[in-house]
Design an enzyme around this catalytic site. Structure first.
Site, PDB file in Angstrom:
ATOM      1  N   ALA A  42      41.012  -5.713  13.794  1.00 11.40           N
ATOM      2  CA  ALA A  42      41.852  -6.947  14.343  1.00 11.40           C
ATOM      3  C   ALA A  42      41.039  -7.431  15.697  1.00 11.40           C
ATOM      4  O   ALA A  42      40.622  -6.549  16.572  1.00 11.40           O
ATOM      5  CB  ALA A  42      43.182  -6.843  14.776  1.00 11.40           C
ATOM      6  N   GLU A  48      39.803  -7.704   4.054  1.00 14.77           N
ATOM      7  CA  GLU A  48      38.831  -6.832   4.006  1.00 14.77           C
ATOM      8  C   GLU A  48      39.235  -5.408   3.453  1.00 14.77           C
ATOM      9  O   GLU A  48      38.640  -4.810   2.765  1.00 14.77           O
ATOM     10  CB  GLU A  48      38.442  -6.632   5.628  1.00 14.77           C
ATOM     11  CG  GLU A  48      37.554  -7.507   6.217  1.00 14.77           C
ATOM     12  CD  GLU A  48      37.500  -7.728   7.616  1.00 14.77           C
ATOM     13  OE1 GLU A  48      36.874  -8.762   8.023  1.00 14.77           O
ATOM     14  OE2 GLU A  48      37.925  -6.672   8.123  1.00 14.77           O
TER      15      GLU A  48
END
Length: 127
Positions: free
Chosen positions: A30, A96
């Protein structure tokens, strides 16, 4: 900071396999974790001789983010998912992770999770 999951890579660069991938690992994280964690992990892996796909180095202004990330995933042997409290709140990291999960076929393990300041109970809430 020390990342225990990196131990698995210690001897990796000493006896590299025949290269069929451009990158040894794709680093999934992140954006909030870039400064504190991802950059340090990237530097550590690079120092150990690994080829790392890292958004801080691979994304170029003006190019398609999705295309660049997809190419990075396709060209990576493993994916390190830097799991934190913010990881599951991001669309890109989930994309992802799902792509990495789809690459785990025929018993081939691709995902190397690295947990940071998150409990197994909290991770289970996202399952």
């Amino acid at each position: 900071m020390y990342f225990s999951a990196v131990v698995n890579f210690r001897n990796f660069s000493k006896n590299p396999p025949v290269r069929t991938f451009k990158y040894d690992v794709f680093l999934s994280y992140a954006i909030e974790d870039k400064i504190e964690l991802a950059t340090e992990l990237y530097q550590m892996l690079k120092h150990r001789g690994l080829y790392v796909w890292y958004a801080g180095k691979e994304l170029i202004a003006g190019e398609s983010i999705e295309k660049t990330i997809r190419e990075g995933l396709d060209q990576s042997r493993f994916g390190i998912a830097l799991i934190t409290t913010t990881y599951f709140d991001k669309i890109w990291t989930l994309k992802e992770l799902h792509t990495l999960m789809s690459m785990e076929t025929d018993g081939r393990k691709v995902i190397i999770p690295v947990f940071h300041k998150i409990t197994p109970e909290k991770v289970a809430e996202y399952d």
